[in-house]
Design a protein around this motif. Structure first.
Motif, mmCIF file in Angstrom:
data_model
loop_
_atom_site.group_PDB
_atom_site.id
_atom_site.type_symbol
_atom_site.label_atom_id
_atom_site.label_comp_id
_atom_site.label_asym_id
_atom_site.label_seq_id
_atom_site.Cartn_x
_atom_site.Cartn_y
_atom_site.Cartn_z
ATOM 1 N N GLU A 393 -10.176 -24.895 -26.343
ATOM 2 C CA GLU A 393 -10.220 -26.214 -25.706
ATOM 3 C C GLU A 393 -11.580 -26.455 -25.060
ATOM 4 O OE1 GLU A 393 -7.770 -28.737 -22.291
ATOM 5 O OE2 GLU A 393 -7.956 -26.568 -22.137
ATOM 6 N N SER A 394 -12.080 -25.446 -24.316
ATOM 7 C CA SER A 394 -13.374 -25.627 -23.649
ATOM 8 C C SER A 394 -14.497 -25.795 -24.668
ATOM 9 C CB SER A 394 -13.654 -24.438 -22.726
ATOM 10 O OG SER A 394 -13.770 -23.234 -23.465
ATOM 11 N N CYS A 395 -14.426 -25.063 -25.786
ATOM 12 C CA CYS A 395 -15.445 -25.217 -26.841
ATOM 13 C C CYS A 395 -15.427 -26.629 -27.413
ATOM 14 C CB CYS A 395 -15.202 -24.202 -27.955
ATOM 15 S SG CYS A 395 -15.563 -22.491 -27.526
ATOM 16 N N GLU A 396 -14.252 -27.096 -27.769
ATOM 17 C CA GLU A 396 -14.145 -28.406 -28.427
ATOM 18 C C GLU A 396 -14.422 -29.541 -27.454
ATOM 19 O OE1 GLU A 396 -10.291 -27.886 -30.087
ATOM 20 O OE2 GLU A 396 -11.012 -26.694 -31.785
ATOM 21 N N ASN A 397 -14.031 -29.381 -26.182
ATOM 22 C CA ASN A 397 -14.365 -30.401 -25.182
ATOM 23 C C ASN A 397 -15.877 -30.483 -24.977
ATOM 24 O OD1 ASN A 397 -11.708 -31.076 -24.773
ATOM 25 N ND2 ASN A 397 -11.476 -29.937 -22.874
ATOM 26 N N ALA A 398 -16.522 -29.316 -24.863
ATOM 27 C CA ALA A 398 -17.974 -29.311 -24.664
ATOM 28 C C ALA A 398 -18.695 -29.871 -25.884
ATOM 29 C CB ALA A 398 -18.449 -27.893 -24.363
ATOM 30 N N LEU A 399 -18.190 -29.554 -27.071
ATOM 31 C CA LEU A 399 -18.801 -30.077 -28.295
ATOM 32 C C LEU A 399 -18.698 -31.597 -28.336
ATOM 33 C CD1 LEU A 399 -20.111 -29.507 -31.001
ATOM 34 C CD2 LEU A 399 -17.839 -29.121 -31.967
ATOM 35 N N SER A 400 -17.529 -32.134 -27.996
ATOM 36 C CA SER A 400 -17.352 -33.585 -27.978
ATOM 37 C C SER A 400 -18.234 -34.227 -26.913
ATOM 38 C CB SER A 400 -15.879 -33.920 -27.726
ATOM 39 O OG SER A 400 -15.684 -35.317 -27.631
ATOM 40 N N ALA A 401 -18.291 -33.583 -25.719
ATOM 41 C CA ALA A 401 -19.104 -34.141 -24.638
ATOM 42 C C ALA A 401 -20.580 -34.143 -25.010
ATOM 43 C CB ALA A 401 -18.886 -33.329 -23.356
ATOM 44 N N ALA A 402 -21.042 -33.093 -25.692
ATOM 45 C CA ALA A 402 -22.451 -33.027 -26.085
ATOM 46 C C ALA A 402 -22.787 -34.113 -27.095
ATOM 47 C CB ALA A 402 -22.771 -31.641 -26.654
ATOM 48 N N ARG A 403 -21.924 -34.305 -28.074
ATOM 49 C CA ARG A 403 -22.184 -35.351 -29.082
ATOM 50 C C ARG A 403 -22.131 -36.738 -28.447
ATOM 51 N NH1 ARG A 403 -22.697 -33.238 -33.990
ATOM 52 N NH2 ARG A 403 -21.508 -31.402 -34.653
#
Length: 479
Positions: A393-403
């Protein structure tokens, strides 16, 4: 019967017990569920924003070579690196984690020592005197005794306790790694926010100077009768509104400085040499390769800590099962006694004892201990699964936030360019008398707002990239 017969019988009993010890071997009772769960993981991260384009840094980073470990060095920010170095050795949460690791090391040594022979020595000196009756009955004696004890551990109870202690030690080590990861990320988040506030303060100062220039212009026009009192007061009001932002932003900056001091394990004044030099928002490079979700299981210290606790719980099931079986122990004693030290070793007595104990009735306490350890292991399995889900979850949230932040950066840069052009045109047209004065004020206010929006978006982008690196388990290599 020969003298060695009891010893031979004891050895035979222990040998028979050892042959049956295999029935208590529990291995890894959760190996199959763990492997089955890992098979359910996706082959890639959920990335619905991927069509927006590849991840990029907010600004071209310094040409510093850094792999997954030490990724923050790419920003080329000496102050940030100094803060991270201080936090790594002085942060009190990290120090507490190191103390817990030392406790786990001591417990592992204790568990390992239980499998070794125990040797005790004692010496006694006694004197006997006649208080009533015939004299001359006083005598002295000296005795020395050495005791040897050994638990053969034929059913593996001590071995499994030692294995559980080793797994607990591994979990404590991973917990410390995870604490360092969390503290490092918190330092970076706070530092990014601190530098963003400094940039906002600079923009507020620029805006206040422009508002002062506008007020001066209005005052001149008012003195010449070319402007009305409403324009004069409106310009003054907008200047004061801009200036009122400065103490608010300074207060926020001071609080962030104090937070950085706590994270670095020092006082705020000790950070003055680091933070008093102006610097921009650090620009981090995105991960070179996102990898696959299975990498999170391999790299994330919190997931590995949960897995180690699961292994420890499995070993304790075996230890509890072994406690249901007969317990064997071997003891030997060497003793000697004499009235004086000179004759102490004239006669030495040796005694060997073998003991088998078996609980016949304990009200079901031992079986309950097995059931409890199984429940603890089931809980640890659920915690391990949840640790994986939280990591993903933290990986995918951070990935979405970065994009998302990256897309907003591109838009806000264009918006800032438009706001600067609009403000410049408004000032010129007002000087020519083509537009109303309030249009100028509105354009200046929009320019300040857009500058602040761009700073906040740049900070959000840098923070999201930092969170992505941390979520992927990228840490400092061991020295």
């Amino acid at each position: 019967m020969p003298r060695s017969a009891p010893i031979a019988e004891l050895v035979a009993i222990i040998g028979l017990a050892a042959l049956s010890a295999g029935c208590t071997h529990s291995g890894d009772p959760h190996r199959a569920p763990r492997l089955a769960y890992l098979d359910t993981l996706s082959g890639s991260f959920a990335d619905p924003e991927a069509p927006t384009g590849p991840l990029a840094a907010e600004a071209p980073p310094q040409s510093v070579s850094a792999g997954p470990a030490g990724w923050w060095r790419v920003a080329g920010d000496p102050a940030l690196e100094s803060l991270l170095a201080k936090a790594a050795i002085a942060n009190n949460d990290v120090l507490a984690g190191a103390a817990r690791l030392a406790q786990a090391q001591a417990l592992r040594s204790t568990a390992a020592a239980a499998r070794l022979p125990r040797i005790d020595a004692s010496a006694d000196v006694s004197r006997t005197d006649s208080l009533r009756g015939p004299r001359g009955l006083s005598r002295e004696s000296l005795s020395v005794q050495i005791d040897l004890g050994l638990d053969p551990d034929v059913f593996g109870r001590l071995r499994k306790d030692a294995s559980a202690a080793r797994a607990d030690l591994a979990a404590a080590g991973f917990d410390l790694d995870n604490l360092q990861r969390i503290v490092r990320l918190e330092v970076i988040r706070t530092y990014v926010a601190y530098r963003a506030l400094e940039t906002r303060l600079q923009y507020v100062g620029i805006s206040a100077q422009r508002q002062q220039d506008i007020l001066d212009m209005v005052e001149k026009r008012y003195a010449l009768g070319l402007s009305v009192e409403t324009d004069r007061q409106q310009a003054r009001l907008q200047l004061l509104q801009v200036r009122s932002l400065e103490p608010l932003l300074r207060n926020e900056r001071n609080q962030l400085r104090n937070r950085l001091a706590v994270l670095a394990g020092t006082t705020a004044s000790a950070l003055d040499p680091l933070l008093d030099h102006p610097a921009g928002i650090p620009a981090f490079a995105p991960p070179a390769n996102l990898g696959v979700p299975a990498d999170v299981v391999r790299l994330r210290p919190d997931v590995r800590a949960a897995e180690s606790r699961l292994m420890a719980a499995g070993e304790r099931i075996g230890a509890a099962r072994a406690a249901l079986l007969p317990q064997l122990s071997i003891g030997a004693t060497l003793s000697t006694a004499a009235p004086s030290p000179a004759g102490l070793f004239d006669a030495i007595i040796a005694q060997t004892v073998g003991r088998i104990t078996q609980s016949l009735f304990a009200g079901g306490a031992q079986k309950a201990a097995v059931a409890r350890n199984r429940a603890v292991a089931d809980e640890a399995l659920a915690a391990w699964r949840n640790a994986i889900l939280l990591a993903l979850e933290s990986c995918e949230n951070a990935l979405s936030a970065a994009r998302t932040a990256q897309a907003r950066l591109a838009i806000n840069r264009q918006a800032l360019d438009a706001a600067e052009r609009a403000a410049q045109q408004a000032r010129r047209q007002h000087e020519l008398g083509l537009i109303d004065f309030f249009v100028v004020l509105a354009a200046e206010q929009a320019l300040l707002s857009q500058r602040e929006e761009l700073v906040n978006t740049a900070a959000a982008h840098a923070t999201a990239l930092a969170e992505l690196h941390a979520a992927l388990g990228e840490t400092e290599p061991a020295s």
